[in-house]
Design an enzyme around this catalytic site. Sequence first.
Site, PDB file in Angstrom:
ATOM      1  N   GLY A 208       0.776  -1.241   0.000  1.00 52.63           N
ATOM      2  CA  GLY A 208       0.000   0.000   0.000  1.00 52.63           C
ATOM      3  C   GLY A 208       0.801   1.281   0.000  1.00 52.63           C
ATOM      4  O   GLY A 208       0.293   2.338   0.324  1.00 52.63           O
ATOM      5  N   LYS A 211       3.544   1.308  -4.893  1.00 54.63           N
ATOM      6  CA  LYS A 211       4.452   0.702  -5.867  1.00 54.63           C
ATOM      7  C   LYS A 211       3.778   0.566  -7.234  1.00 54.63           C
ATOM      8  O   LYS A 211       4.360   0.907  -8.255  1.00 54.63           O
ATOM      9  CB  LYS A 211       4.920  -0.675  -5.365  1.00 54.63           C
ATOM     10  CG  LYS A 211       5.737  -0.567  -4.088  1.00 54.63           C
ATOM     11  CD  LYS A 211       6.260  -1.899  -3.623  1.00 54.63           C
ATOM     12  CE  LYS A 211       5.182  -2.817  -3.105  1.00 54.63           C
ATOM     13  NZ  LYS A 211       4.521  -2.315  -1.884  1.00 54.63           N
ATOM     14  N   GLU A 427      -7.143   3.225  30.750  1.00 55.68           N
ATOM     15  CA  GLU A 427      -6.702   4.169  29.716  1.00 55.68           C
ATOM     16  C   GLU A 427      -6.005   5.381  30.324  1.00 55.68           C
ATOM     17  O   GLU A 427      -5.005   5.857  29.800  1.00 55.68           O
ATOM     18  CB  GLU A 427      -7.879   4.611  28.835  1.00 55.68           C
ATOM     19  CG  GLU A 427      -8.514   3.491  28.024  1.00 55.68           C
ATOM     20  CD  GLU A 427      -7.521   2.714  27.178  1.00 55.68           C
ATOM     21  OE1 GLU A 427      -6.515   3.297  26.735  1.00 55.68           O
ATOM     22  OE2 GLU A 427      -7.737   1.506  26.969  1.00 55.68           O
TER      23      GLU A 427
HETATM   24  P1  ADP Z   1       1.275  -1.127  -3.573  1.00 58.42           P
HETATM   25  O1  ADP Z   1       1.387  -1.522  -5.000  1.00 58.42           O
HETATM   26  O2  ADP Z   1       2.542  -0.551  -3.015  1.00 58.42           O
HETATM   27  O3  ADP Z   1       0.707  -2.171  -2.672  1.00 58.42           O
HETATM   28  P2  ADP Z   1      -0.639   0.702  -4.630  1.00 58.42           P
HETATM   29  O4  ADP Z   1       0.220   1.423  -5.605  1.00 58.42           O
HETATM   30  O5  ADP Z   1      -1.534  -0.338  -5.186  1.00 58.42           O
HETATM   31  O6  ADP Z   1       0.250   0.078  -3.481  1.00 58.42           O
HETATM   32  O7  ADP Z   1      -1.465   1.765  -3.803  1.00 58.42           O
HETATM   33  C1  ADP Z   1      -2.777   1.539  -3.419  1.00 58.42           C
HETATM   34  C2  ADP Z   1      -3.518   2.851  -3.315  1.00 58.42           C
HETATM   35  O8  ADP Z   1      -3.021   3.624  -2.235  1.00 58.42           O
HETATM   36  C3  ADP Z   1      -3.368   3.717  -4.517  1.00 58.42           C
HETATM   37  O9  ADP Z   1      -4.363   3.445  -5.445  1.00 58.42           O
HETATM   38  C4  ADP Z   1      -3.486   5.122  -3.971  1.00 58.42           C
HETATM   39  O10 ADP Z   1      -4.846   5.517  -3.887  1.00 58.42           O
HETATM   40  C5  ADP Z   1      -2.976   4.990  -2.566  1.00 58.42           C
HETATM   41  N1  ADP Z   1      -1.589   5.442  -2.447  1.00 58.42           N
HETATM   42  C6  ADP Z   1      -0.539   4.674  -2.044  1.00 58.42           C
HETATM   43  N2  ADP Z   1       0.595   5.382  -2.014  1.00 58.42           N
HETATM   44  C7  ADP Z   1       0.301   6.629  -2.448  1.00 58.42           C
HETATM   45  C8  ADP Z   1       1.067   7.817  -2.650  1.00 58.42           C
HETATM   46  N3  ADP Z   1       2.381   7.860  -2.406  1.00 58.42           N
HETATM   47  N4  ADP Z   1       0.415   8.904  -3.090  1.00 58.42           N
HETATM   48  C9  ADP Z   1      -0.904   8.876  -3.332  1.00 58.42           C
HETATM   49  N5  ADP Z   1      -1.675   7.786  -3.170  1.00 58.42           N
HETATM   50  C10 ADP Z   1      -1.106   6.669  -2.722  1.00 58.42           C
HETATM   51 ZN    ZN Z   2      -3.980  -0.885  27.527  1.00 61.50          ZN
END
Ligand code: ADP
Ligand code: ZN
Length: 609
Positions: A208, A211, A427
């Site tokens: 996420g 990449k 907490e």
């Molecule tokens: P990975 O391939 O690293 O698992 P993704 O490229 O599929 O991650 O990213 C998933 C989603 O997260 C993207 O569609 C975007 O909406 C969001 N996201 C992740 N990194 C960024 C970033 N650096 N800037 C903007 N959006 C991002």
């Molecule tokens: Zn705790």
Amino acid sequence: MKEVKNPRKPLLYYYGIVLLILLLFNMIIAPLLVQKQVIQVDYGTFMGMIEDKNIGSVEVGNAQILFTDKEGTTIYKTGAMNDPTLTERLYAAEATFGQEIQQGTSPILSFLLSFVLPLVIFIGLGQYMGKKLMEQAGGKNSLAFGMGKSSAKVYVQSTGGIRFSDVAGEDEAKESLAEIVDYLHNPQKYADVGASMPKGLLLVGPPGTGKTMLAKAVAGEANVPFFSISGSEFVEMFVGMGASKVRDLFKQAKEKAPCIVFIDEIDTIGKKRDGQMGGNDEREQTLNQLLTEMDGFEGNNGVIILAATNRPDSLDPALTRPGRFDRRVPVELPDLKGREEILKVHAKKIKMSDNVDLHTIARMASGASGAELANIVNEAALRAVRNARTIVDQSDLEESIEIVIAGYQKKNTVLSDHEKQVVAYHEIGHALVAAMQSHSAPVQKITIIPRTSGALGYTMQVDEGDKYLMTKQEIENKIATFTGGRAAEELVFEEITTGASNDIEQATKLARAMITRYGMSEAFDMVAMETVTNQYLGGDTSLVCSADTQNEIDKKVVELVKRQHEKAASILRENREKLDELARFLYEKETITGEEFMEILDEKGGRVQ
Ligand code: ADP
Ligand code: ZN
């Protein structure tokens, strides 16, 4: 070892079917040609022949009568009439009854029609279904049935116009990839100097972090086709399919060069080959094919392969050696500035009120990946709609962080009064211990509303900025803070609950890391006792020490946590009044902010520095 099936072997299959069809054709058509003729006659002729006793066998049906002459050479047919004495007259004419008259349908033919034909249809259908299934699996590859050339699946995708500007943060990764874009625009510049581009780049980082986005952005910036496939798509149920898919992909890519080929989750095929018996043949074949293809094309032919993985250390060394994926581009979790930028990028897509402070949100969401931040923004928008508003405000974003971190508020969990008190003290215990240790981060929010994740309450701490180094003192204070919840329960109720299980886990993890990885104990000095095996996915560790040392480590960990637990307990004891006051306040309000907390704390007595 599994037997490797030769994909061309089923050719026999086809010959067999062709033969069968020919055979059938002959058997069906031939009898038809020699079939006895049926002559249609009128009823009068029939009666005449009866009188002449020129009747062989007769078959009386409802609508028609079939009969032969005495010799049985010719078959006649006539319509049935209401003729009550017919049977008697036929009997008198010495005709044979009840025998079926073969109308040319030989027994062989009827056997073929009723048995062989359905079989053929069945086989044909099976073939068709098999092929359909393979197409569904993405292969579209009739090679497996020996029908020659594969009907190519088009892997090329539109990148949706993604540009580098859509990917926030990740400046280092973008810089590294910008060179690729430049090369795709102007390969001659590089050829002139004799520089060759790396054939493959490996994007490594936690899930996420963008990449896939980065790979698409490279294609988008360079305005070249983008071929994308996930590693798991290569691994098929049919042996040999993965390898032929790789061939397919590269064939298409070379035709479309310059272009970008993106292989997501490359670790699914690129795992280390361990040479063990019974390994995954299919995966190894696929990997070998990939290596062969990468070696097969010269640099500078315009095909750039980008691959993504979140377990770089599990990759086969053959993949990462020079000439293959020899450049590694780290795509890390965003820092504070990066998080704010990512939030801004996604905030553009939604209507947001002017009072929204994305900096604070970014601070609250420490450790969140780009995908999680995108999710937070979307959750906030959903919450605004739920509350019948047309614009997203700060509270939406703050609540959605909690949703992403801790799950939704659990409306139907009813805590008993006593339980609620325990949770409140627990907490406040965390928060008070954190606040009283000068090095601990201030508290942002404390709540005792149960969440769907199972948390009955939590204390949200917020770092002022990004921390890249942590001192021994800071880690110790953190452990003390984790133990603060349980310490408060002990102090006030003189009983302990299950509510501290997560705290215990975290405290232990930290304490262990201090001793085994950070060299923060006198006993072991700077000797590593553990190595991290899975850096981007949870950071699993494996021990690398003798059993004796393990014993020692366990003892040290217990000592360390115990010491911090005692420290937390004494902090709470010294501030018992504040503890009671804050816990009561939280119990009544259920959610209090960091400021409210500090106000009460600072009212009288002040903070212990
Ligand atoms: P990975 O391939 O690293 O698992 P993704 O490229 O599929 O991650 O990213 C998933 C989603 O997260 C993207 O569609 C975007 O909406 C969001 N996201 C992740 N990194 C960024 C970033 N650096 N800037 C903007 N959006 C991002
Ligand atoms: Zn705790």
